[in-house]
Design a protein around this motif. Structure first.
Motif, mmCIF file in Angstrom:
data_model
loop_
_atom_site.group_PDB
_atom_site.id
_atom_site.type_symbol
_atom_site.label_atom_id
_atom_site.label_comp_id
_atom_site.label_asym_id
_atom_site.label_seq_id
_atom_site.Cartn_x
_atom_site.Cartn_y
_atom_site.Cartn_z
ATOM 1 N N HIS A 242 -6.084 23.503 19.419
ATOM 2 C CA HIS A 242 -6.602 24.958 19.788
ATOM 3 C C HIS A 242 -5.995 24.848 21.110
ATOM 4 C CE1 HIS A 242 -9.997 27.786 20.549
ATOM 5 N NE2 HIS A 242 -9.045 28.224 19.943
ATOM 6 N N ARG A 243 -5.183 25.796 21.462
ATOM 7 C CA ARG A 243 -4.480 26.073 22.644
ATOM 8 C C ARG A 243 -4.205 27.473 23.180
ATOM 9 N NH1 ARG A 243 1.283 22.687 21.254
ATOM 10 N NH2 ARG A 243 2.217 24.603 20.112
ATOM 11 N N ASP A 244 -4.654 28.097 24.028
ATOM 12 C CA ASP A 244 -4.577 29.305 24.749
ATOM 13 C C ASP A 244 -5.201 30.288 23.802
ATOM 14 O OD1 ASP A 244 -3.193 28.330 27.052
ATOM 15 O OD2 ASP A 244 -1.218 28.262 25.929
ATOM 16 N N GLY A 245 -6.158 29.974 23.075
ATOM 17 C CA GLY A 245 -6.826 30.749 22.044
ATOM 18 C C GLY A 245 -6.206 30.961 20.735
ATOM 19 N N VAL A 246 -5.370 30.101 20.380
ATOM 20 C CA VAL A 246 -4.459 30.141 19.229
ATOM 21 C C VAL A 246 -4.675 28.520 18.631
ATOM 22 C CG1 VAL A 246 -2.258 29.877 18.038
ATOM 23 C CG2 VAL A 246 -2.605 31.873 19.758
ATOM 24 N N LEU A 247 -5.103 28.498 17.432
ATOM 25 C CA LEU A 247 -5.063 27.414 16.497
ATOM 26 C C LEU A 247 -3.576 27.122 15.914
ATOM 27 C CD1 LEU A 247 -7.354 25.271 15.658
ATOM 28 C CD2 LEU A 247 -7.574 26.809 13.431
ATOM 29 N N VAL A 248 -3.141 25.933 15.995
ATOM 30 C CA VAL A 248 -1.881 25.622 15.472
ATOM 31 C C VAL A 248 -2.210 24.935 14.466
ATOM 32 C CG1 VAL A 248 0.210 24.191 15.749
ATOM 33 C CG2 VAL A 248 -0.953 25.203 17.761
ATOM 34 N N ARG A 249 -1.454 24.972 13.217
ATOM 35 C CA ARG A 249 -1.690 24.241 11.859
ATOM 36 C C ARG A 249 -1.437 22.889 11.845
ATOM 37 N NH1 ARG A 249 -2.619 25.228 6.757
ATOM 38 N NH2 ARG A 249 -1.795 24.057 5.050
ATOM 39 N N VAL A 250 -0.572 22.567 12.407
ATOM 40 C CA VAL A 250 -0.027 21.016 12.128
ATOM 41 C C VAL A 250 -0.142 20.079 13.379
ATOM 42 C CG1 VAL A 250 1.866 19.526 11.333
ATOM 43 C CG2 VAL A 250 0.906 21.207 9.977
ATOM 44 N N SER A 251 -0.510 18.791 13.582
ATOM 45 C CA SER A 251 0.072 18.177 14.712
ATOM 46 C C SER A 251 0.504 16.869 13.839
ATOM 47 C CB SER A 251 -1.496 17.979 15.341
ATOM 48 O OG SER A 251 -2.197 17.041 14.840
ATOM 49 N N HIS A 252 1.166 16.079 14.826
ATOM 50 C CA HIS A 252 1.298 14.682 14.468
ATOM 51 C C HIS A 252 1.694 13.745 15.767
ATOM 52 C CE1 HIS A 252 5.335 11.755 13.747
ATOM 53 N NE2 HIS A 252 4.171 11.540 12.953
ATOM 54 N N ALA A 253 1.378 12.641 15.548
ATOM 55 C CA ALA A 253 1.150 11.807 16.923
ATOM 56 C C ALA A 253 0.575 12.445 17.881
ATOM 57 C CB ALA A 253 2.686 11.220 17.198
ATOM 58 N N GLY A 254 -0.654 13.088 17.569
ATOM 59 C CA GLY A 254 -1.451 13.498 18.899
ATOM 60 C C GLY A 254 -0.945 14.879 19.420
ATOM 61 N N ALA A 255 0.359 15.481 18.984
ATOM 62 C CA ALA A 255 0.743 16.872 19.552
ATOM 63 C C ALA A 255 1.004 17.732 18.502
ATOM 64 C CB ALA A 255 2.233 16.202 20.049
ATOM 65 N N ALA A 256 0.359 18.815 18.922
ATOM 66 C CA ALA A 256 0.667 20.206 17.801
ATOM 67 C C ALA A 256 2.043 20.507 17.728
ATOM 68 C CB ALA A 256 -0.214 21.063 18.209
ATOM 69 N N SER A 257 2.628 21.047 16.766
ATOM 70 C CA SER A 257 3.928 21.495 16.798
ATOM 71 C C SER A 257 4.084 22.431 15.503
ATOM 72 C CB SER A 257 4.790 20.510 16.557
ATOM 73 O OG SER A 257 4.751 19.927 15.101
ATOM 74 N N GLN B 1 0.839 -1.196 0.117
ATOM 75 C CA GLN B 1 -0.087 0.003 -0.321
ATOM 76 C C GLN B 1 0.756 1.252 0.223
ATOM 77 O OE1 GLN B 1 -3.761 -0.099 -0.145
ATOM 78 N NE2 GLN B 1 -3.041 -2.451 -0.511
ATOM 79 N N PRO B 2 0.388 2.296 -0.592
ATOM 80 C CA PRO B 2 1.228 3.458 -0.451
ATOM 81 C C PRO B 2 1.189 4.270 0.743
ATOM 82 C CG PRO B 2 -1.158 4.003 -1.368
ATOM 83 C CD PRO B 2 -0.796 2.427 -1.259
ATOM 84 N N GLU B 3 2.601 4.887 1.065
ATOM 85 C CA GLU B 3 2.804 5.461 2.197
ATOM 86 C C GLU B 3 1.728 6.513 2.619
ATOM 87 O OE1 GLU B 3 6.750 6.493 2.250
ATOM 88 O OE2 GLU B 3 7.520 4.347 2.498
ATOM 89 N N ARG B 4 1.568 6.847 3.891
ATOM 90 C CA ARG B 4 0.690 8.029 4.342
ATOM 91 C C ARG B 4 1.261 9.196 4.921
ATOM 92 N NH1 ARG B 4 -4.109 6.624 8.797
ATOM 93 N NH2 ARG B 4 -2.353 6.896 10.140
ATOM 94 N N ASP B 5 0.967 10.146 4.609
ATOM 95 C CA ASP B 5 1.585 11.439 5.338
ATOM 96 C C ASP B 5 0.803 11.801 6.473
ATOM 97 O OD1 ASP B 5 2.521 13.833 6.173
ATOM 98 O OD2 ASP B 5 2.459 14.720 4.411
ATOM 99 N N ASP B 6 1.069 11.370 7.753
ATOM 100 C CA ASP B 6 0.146 11.379 8.779
ATOM 101 C C ASP B 6 0.269 12.600 9.793
ATOM 102 O OD1 ASP B 6 2.750 10.850 9.789
ATOM 103 O OD2 ASP B 6 2.031 8.909 11.035
ATOM 104 N N LYS B 7 0.768 13.825 9.254
ATOM 105 C CA LYS B 7 0.502 15.099 9.672
ATOM 106 C C LYS B 7 -1.186 15.280 9.674
ATOM 107 C CE LYS B 7 1.655 18.167 5.938
ATOM 108 N NZ LYS B 7 1.906 17.398 5.003
ATOM 109 N N VAL B 8 -1.437 16.088 10.635
ATOM 110 C CA VAL B 8 -2.874 16.395 10.548
ATOM 111 C C VAL B 8 -2.896 17.961 10.441
ATOM 112 C CG1 VAL B 8 -5.021 16.758 11.920
ATOM 113 C CG2 VAL B 8 -3.696 14.534 12.082
ATOM 114 N N VAL B 9 -3.571 18.438 9.497
ATOM 115 C CA VAL B 9 -3.732 19.916 9.079
ATOM 116 C C VAL B 9 -4.780 20.633 9.560
ATOM 117 C CG1 VAL B 9 -3.496 21.752 7.417
ATOM 118 C CG2 VAL B 9 -1.918 19.703 7.250
#
Length: 704
Positions: free
Chosen positions: A472-487, A417-425
């Motif tokens: 969504h943390r401290d009123g700011v929306l972070v664009r990307v997360s990976h493995a359940g952590a925004a960065s 199967q094709p690989e997955r880019d698992d970052k969440v936008v």
């Protein structure tokens, strides 16, 4: 060498962690290193699902000699265009200015302050068809840096001035967001002209718009469906174009006929041979579009096709892109790793012999099944074919194909199967929430017994919860997360507005006010963070390098790409929020953001589709439907009737009324044990009704 990339959120960056190139992520540290060493910066931009990005990586970035030359004479930066669209947009504009074209992989050379002085896209390992090799490019750039610094500086200054001029053009296109009472009223005349322009671009033979390559024009299709549901001149033509395009795509190689989900585009005019990457932003929009088309399609067969495509695409999202916690990953790769070698589309294509073996093994008439497919048009260079119909199927043919699907998919699932880019936008997940919510409603309203619709609503709730919990943390929306952590960076305008779009759609589907309140918070935050001195921005925070690269000027780009622009999304959620809240200020802001539609609708309709759909919605009021009362069965019937009659642009709220957090519901009471529907515009409502037929009649009267 590229240890800095190993723990990045982006799968694309992590793919390069073992390169001999000494890669840096985009940031001040990399540019500071270039200043310290007094060397130019090489910026390579791509994304994880990109076939030619993999090709250039294998040919050049994995080559020890090329890597040594880069490491000795440059600071090299690797950028995921999906994680950093702000970076991609600036340097793509520079690349297009220098070469007249763009694409990925993108290869950009800048000064240590971020200004571009040379750029291109893919460069081969050896000179080919007049295109220099990558090593030749590196040597020429290094020579210019060393021997002709004045020319390099002059080129960088010229390109920065050109980009500054383009930013000034965007500022003038959107205008200053003055919300004075004298704002010019909206006019819908240009929308009819836009429909005419689209009709001229329609491919009368194969469907869709234009020649090859063929992309799904998702934001434009949204406009055609919204406009086609109203009573304005050209509405019938708009609905017909949308229907022909949606049916053609659903019967083509662009669509995965076994599992659901759409590829990024096809390389041919007939929609038969896709570029096999599958993107969340495409599929989130398309599953919603097919859900909307299922209510308005001209025939019962088309309505069933639309429902099936929407449901199957939602199932594909859940099966292939859902990550732990409920969010959705960004994409599946165009390539599949087979025997240690990347092969484009290897998971999806078949030889006739392979098809016959599987079909015969399942007890099916292989000749009859293969007669449904156009394997010749879908044939690729290696002789394998995509599963492409290229025509409508009769009911008995449809039934035969459904019998064949399971057998073929079972075999395909055993392939690599094709690989997955698992970052969440964040923004794309907002679009997915909206698509799932509307698909659930379409299935339920069409008579689904409730199991599939409930499953899709749960998927939407989980994804919305993931966004609010992780991004969504401290009123700011972070664009990307990976493995359940925004960065990484703060979300862009498209993230705030896309997430709000999904939350409002989920509220409309469930009546659960927590989603409305979360959407409201994002809309108000976007207003504060992205409007600076009356100028709309795509980014709330801009780096010094990007500021230098485009002459210190910036403004939001209102033009759609494959996904709607941040400007258009923001205008849309402002219209929706104003309808729910009664806020005249936010309605005025939406109208100010839509002023540019008057200039672009007829000239470039494919770049303004989402904004045109919002303008059509705003011109219609928008119509607001509030359903209140404790009789859930009757309330459900009224909501179903309103959705059927109102089309995709109606703003819906259902709940108990009384002291609701949603102003549209406040004070809209219903008799004890009953339910009432209020059809409104600007919070001014028609007589409340309890009969679904009467409500449908009110909608028809409003269209007259």
């Amino acid at each position: 060498m590229a240890e800095r990339l190993r723990n990045q959120a982006s799968a694309y960056l992590r793919q390069h962690a073992d390169n001999p190139v000494d890669w840096w992520p985009f940031g001040e540290e990399a540019f500071a290193e270039a200043r310290r060493r007094n060397v130019p910066v090489f910026i390579s931009v791509g994304y994880a699902a990109c076939h030619w990005c993999h090709v250039m990586a294998h040919e050049s970035f994995e080559d020890a000699g090329v890597a040594h030359y880069l490491n000795e004479r440059f600071v090299s930066i690797k950028v995921d265009r999906e994680e950093r669209p702000d970076v991609d947009a600036v340097y793509m504009a520079a690349t297009q200015a220098l070469t007249g074209q763009g694409g990925w992989p993108m290869s950009v050379f800048t000064l240590p302050d971020g200004r571009t002085f040379y750029a291109g896209t893919y460069f081969p390992p050896r000179q080919l068809h007049g295109l220099p090799s990558f090593r030749q490019v590196l040597e020429a750039v290094s020579s210019a840096w060393r021997d002709r610094p004045d020319e390099v500086e002059a080129s960088a200054a010229q390109i920065a001035a050109h980009l500054a001029s383009a930013q000034d053009g965007n500022r003038r296109l959107i205008g200053t967001l003055e919300l004075a009472a004298g704002t010019q009223p909206l006019s819908g005349d240009v929308l009819e002209a836009a429909v005419g322009a689209v009709a001229e671009q329609e491919d009368s033979r194969f469907g869709g718009l234009g020649e090859a390559p063929k992309f799904p024009p998702s934001p434009l299709l949204r406009f055609l469906l919204v406009y086609g549901a109203g009573g304005r001149p050209g509405a019938g033509a708009a609905a017909a174009i949308a229907g022909r395009t949606l049916e053609t795509m659903a019967r083509s190689g662009l669509y995965d006929q076994l599992e659901g989900g759409f590829a990024r585009y096809t390389v041919d005019r007939a929609w038969a041979v896709p570029h096999f990457e599958k993107m969340l932003y495409d599929n989130a929009q398309l599953l919603r579009l097919y859900a909307h088309w299922s209510r308005s399609a001209a025939t019962a067969d088309q309505r069933q096709l639309a429902l099936r495509v929407s449901a199957d695409t939602a199932h594909w999202l859940a099966k292939r892109l859902r990550v732990d916690g409920g969010g959705f990953a960004s994409s599946l790769d165009a390539d599949t790793l087979v025997g240690g070698k990347r092969e484009e589309g290897a998971t999806y294509v078949w030889t006739p012999a392979e098809l016959r073996t599987v079909l015969a093994g399942a007890g099916l008439d292989a000749d009859l099944v293969l007669s449904l497919l156009d394997l010749d048009t879908g044939r690729m260079e290696d002789g394998k074919s995509t599963l492409h119909f290229g025509r409508s199927l009769e009911p008995e043919e449809e039934q035969l194909w459904q019998s064949a699907r399971d057998a073929l998919l079972a075999v395909r699932d055993r392939r690599p199967q094709p690989e997955r880019d698992d970052k969440v936008v964040a923004g794309w997940n907002g679009l997915a929430v909206a698509g799932l919510a509307d698909a659930a409603l379409a299935l339920a309203d069409a008579g689904d017994p409730g199991e599939k619709a409930a499953e899709l609503l749960d998927l939407a709730r989980d994804a919305a919860g993931y966004l609010l919990r992780v991004h969504h943390r401290d009123g700011v929306l972070v664009r990307v997360s990976h493995a359940g952590a925004a960065s990484g960076i703060e979300g862009l305008l498209e993230d705030y507005a896309g997430a709000a779009e999904g939350l409002f759609a989920l509220f409309a589907a469930t009546g659960e006010e927590q989603w409305y309140l979360a959407g409201e918070e994002l809309v108000l935050a976007a207003e504060q963070r992205f409007i600076v001195d009356g100028v709309l921005q795509d980014s709330a925070v801009r780096t010094d390098q990007l500021a230098a690269a485009q002459g210190a000027l910036s403004a939001a780009d209102p033009m759609d790409g494959p996904a709607p622009s941040g400007t258009a999304l923001f205008a849309g959620v402002l219209v929706t929020y104003a309808a729910y809240s009664g806020s005249s200020r936010h309605r005025a802001l939406a109208e100010a953001l839509l002023a540019h539609v008057q200039l672009v609708a007829a000239r470039a309709p494919r770049a303004g589709g989402w904004a045109m759909s919002v303008l059509a919605q705003a011109l219609d009021g928008p119509r607001e439907l509030a359903v209140t009362g404790s009789d859930r069965t009757l309330a459900g019937q009224l909501l179903r009737a309103g959705r059927a009659a109102g089309g995709p642009a109606v703003v819906v709220a259902g709940g108990p009324g009384g002291e609701s957090a949603v102003p549209l519901l406040r004070g809209r009471s219903a008799p004890e044990g009953g339910a009432l529907a209020y059809l409104c515009r600007g919070m001014v409502c028609s007589r409340p009704v309890s009969d679904p037929l009467e409500l449908a009649a009110q909608f028809r009267a409003a269209d007259a």
